[in-house]
Design a protein around this motif. Structure first.
Motif, mmCIF file in Angstrom:
data_model
loop_
_atom_site.group_PDB
_atom_site.id
_atom_site.type_symbol
_atom_site.label_atom_id
_atom_site.label_comp_id
_atom_site.label_asym_id
_atom_site.label_seq_id
_atom_site.Cartn_x
_atom_site.Cartn_y
_atom_site.Cartn_z
ATOM 1 N N ALA A 57 -1.326 -26.859 4.040
ATOM 2 C CA ALA A 57 0.010 -26.929 3.424
ATOM 3 C C ALA A 57 0.712 -28.163 3.966
ATOM 4 O O ALA A 57 0.460 -28.592 5.102
ATOM 5 N N ASP A 58 1.603 -28.751 3.159
ATOM 6 C CA ASP A 58 2.341 -29.920 3.653
ATOM 7 C C ASP A 58 3.582 -29.476 4.418
ATOM 8 O O ASP A 58 3.815 -28.277 4.630
ATOM 9 N N GLU A 59 4.396 -30.428 4.850
ATOM 10 C CA GLU A 59 5.549 -30.116 5.693
ATOM 11 C C GLU A 59 6.592 -29.267 4.972
ATOM 12 O O GLU A 59 7.419 -28.612 5.601
ATOM 13 N N GLN A 60 6.577 -29.280 3.637
ATOM 14 C CA GLN A 60 7.478 -28.440 2.850
ATOM 15 C C GLN A 60 6.844 -27.103 2.474
ATOM 16 O O GLN A 60 7.449 -26.312 1.738
ATOM 17 N N GLY A 61 5.642 -26.849 2.974
ATOM 18 C CA GLY A 61 4.970 -25.599 2.677
ATOM 19 C C GLY A 61 4.253 -25.574 1.340
ATOM 20 O O GLY A 61 3.764 -24.533 0.910
ATOM 21 N N ARG A 62 4.165 -26.725 0.660
ATOM 22 C CA ARG A 62 3.491 -26.777 -0.640
ATOM 23 C C ARG A 62 1.975 -26.798 -0.461
ATOM 24 O O ARG A 62 1.464 -27.417 0.463
ATOM 25 N N THR A 63 1.276 -26.110 -1.365
ATOM 26 C CA THR A 63 -0.178 -26.010 -1.289
ATOM 27 C C THR A 63 -0.803 -26.327 -2.643
ATOM 28 O O THR A 63 -0.112 -26.403 -3.662
ATOM 29 N N LEU A 64 -2.122 -26.465 -2.649
ATOM 30 C CA LEU A 64 -2.835 -26.741 -3.895
ATOM 31 C C LEU A 64 -2.767 -25.577 -4.868
ATOM 32 O O LEU A 64 -2.813 -25.769 -6.083
ATOM 33 N N ASP A 65 -2.670 -24.360 -4.356
ATOM 34 C CA ASP A 65 -2.653 -23.188 -5.231
ATOM 35 C C ASP A 65 -1.501 -23.225 -6.229
ATOM 36 O O ASP A 65 -1.662 -22.851 -7.390
ATOM 37 N N GLU A 66 -0.332 -23.639 -5.744
ATOM 38 C CA GLU A 66 0.853 -23.599 -6.597
ATOM 39 C C GLU A 66 1.054 -24.875 -7.402
ATOM 40 O O GLU A 66 1.822 -24.899 -8.362
ATOM 41 N N ALA A 213 -0.401 -36.662 -14.536
ATOM 42 C CA ALA A 213 -0.062 -35.620 -15.508
ATOM 43 C C ALA A 213 -0.237 -34.256 -14.869
ATOM 44 O O ALA A 213 -0.763 -34.123 -13.766
ATOM 45 N N ALA A 214 0.240 -33.247 -15.572
ATOM 46 C CA ALA A 214 0.125 -31.874 -15.075
ATOM 47 C C ALA A 214 -1.300 -31.368 -15.258
ATOM 48 O O ALA A 214 -2.086 -31.898 -16.047
ATOM 49 N N ARG A 215 -1.621 -30.330 -14.527
ATOM 50 C CA ARG A 215 -2.947 -29.731 -14.585
ATOM 51 C C ARG A 215 -3.271 -29.300 -16.014
ATOM 52 O O ARG A 215 -2.453 -28.688 -16.688
ATOM 53 N N GLY A 216 -4.474 -29.652 -16.467
ATOM 54 C CA GLY A 216 -4.928 -29.235 -17.783
ATOM 55 C C GLY A 216 -4.589 -30.176 -18.917
ATOM 56 O O GLY A 216 -5.064 -29.990 -20.035
ATOM 57 N N GLU A 217 -3.792 -31.212 -18.664
ATOM 58 C CA GLU A 217 -3.432 -32.146 -19.731
ATOM 59 C C GLU A 217 -4.559 -33.138 -19.990
ATOM 60 O O GLU A 217 -5.446 -33.335 -19.149
ATOM 61 N N VAL A 218 -4.536 -33.752 -21.168
ATOM 62 C CA VAL A 218 -5.560 -34.728 -21.523
ATOM 63 C C VAL A 218 -5.568 -35.860 -20.497
ATOM 64 O O VAL A 218 -4.520 -36.392 -20.132
#
Length: 296
Positions: A57-66, A213-218
């Motif tokens: 997780a990064d310093e803001q608590g963000r992870t790959l899952d989210e 781009a966001a996940r799943g976009e072309v």
């Protein structure tokens, strides 16, 4: 090689008892806290469990899952050391389950338990087959590949041979601890596309979109990270004397050859059973996007 192969269902009571009495047990597919307890119930000299760099997780608590797009993608140091904070252990996601498994093993106090954190694993026999994203396009003779962020994303690759070498060194000197595992030459997405095209005998025109781009976009690929995700190998090198068994550049052509051979005259989904759940070949959407781009 004198190897005995045994098929079993680990969910059955006592299924892993065949591993009792061995010096080291290596579990390459542990996902749940129950799997950690199952391993700790064995009579063995040491344990090695394959986890994942997705626990960071990064310093803001963000992870790959989210992470779904650029704004919520974690911002890690480059490269990530093993001391980087991890997601809180839990039962909600893949990464929280891995973190819970890790904690149980690391805190057991009875038997040496090492954790290996690889990234985008690949190798012959792989059921994920991330490289198929470009291999299939090459076999289908697609004229171009579309890449977001100008193909600059980096998501550390991990050859199965390098996991094997790291496990070999840990097994020689069992210990409790965490070790990253990534290739010595992690490529960009653009480098992956070019190398796979060359290995498959096909040259793509490169359509490089400026923005992530966001996940799943072309234009997104299995390695498209809005920000770099690279792991630090210094600990393994210093504590274990680790040297990579192969480079990505050496291993990639072997992976392409295996994918082509394994899927020949077969439905690729039957071979890449995990990749079938997420690999997309949205040719119509790609063609529409390219047709709408301003002409040079």
């Amino acid at each position: 090689m004198g190897i005995e192969q045994v098929a079993l269902d680990r969910d059955e009571q006592g299924a892993l008892s065949v591993a009792n009495g061995f010096d080291v047990v290596v579990d390459v597919i542990p996902f749940e806290a129950a799997h950690a307890e199952q391993l700790l119930a064995l009579e063995t000299g040491a344990l090695v469990a394959i986890s994942s760099a997705s626990v960071y997780a990064d310093e803001q608590g963000r992870t790959l899952d989210e992470a779904q797009g650029v704004d919520d993608f974690p911002e890690f140091p480059a490269p990530i050391p093993e001391t980087q904070p991890t997601v809180a252990p839990g039962d909600d996601t893949y990464s929280t389950k891995k973190a819970k498994l890790e904690r149980i093993l690391l805190e057991n106090g009875r038997v040496p338990a090492a954790i290996v954190r690889p990234c985008a694993i690949y190798g012959p026999g792989d059921r994920m087959g991330r490289e198929w994203h470009f291999v299939k396009r090459a076999l289908d003779r697609r004229p171009y590949v579309v890449l977001t962020n100008r193909g600059a994303g980096q998501f550390h690759t991990t050859a199965s041979e390098n996991i094997g070498e790291l496990v070999r060194l840990i097994a020689a000197r069992p210990r409790t601890g965490v070790f990253n595992c990534g290739d010595p030459d992690p490529p960009t997405v653009l480098e992956i596309a070019r190398a796979i095209g060359e290995a498959a005998g096909h040259r793509f025109e490169e359509v490089l979109l400026e923005e992530p781009a966001a996940r799943g976009e072309v234009g997104q690929t299995p390695w498209s990270a809005a920000k770099p995700l690279l792991v630090d190998m210094a600990k393994a090198e210093q504590e274990l004397g680790y040297h990579a068994a192969t480079t990505w550049a050496e291993a990639l052509p072997r992976q392409v050859r295996w994918l082509i051979g394994a899927t020949r005259n077969r439905d690729w989904r039957e071979v890449l059973t995990r990749g079938a759940d997420y690999l997309k070949f949205d040719y119509e959407d790609e063609d529409e996007l390219v047709a709408d781009l301003p002409k040079a």
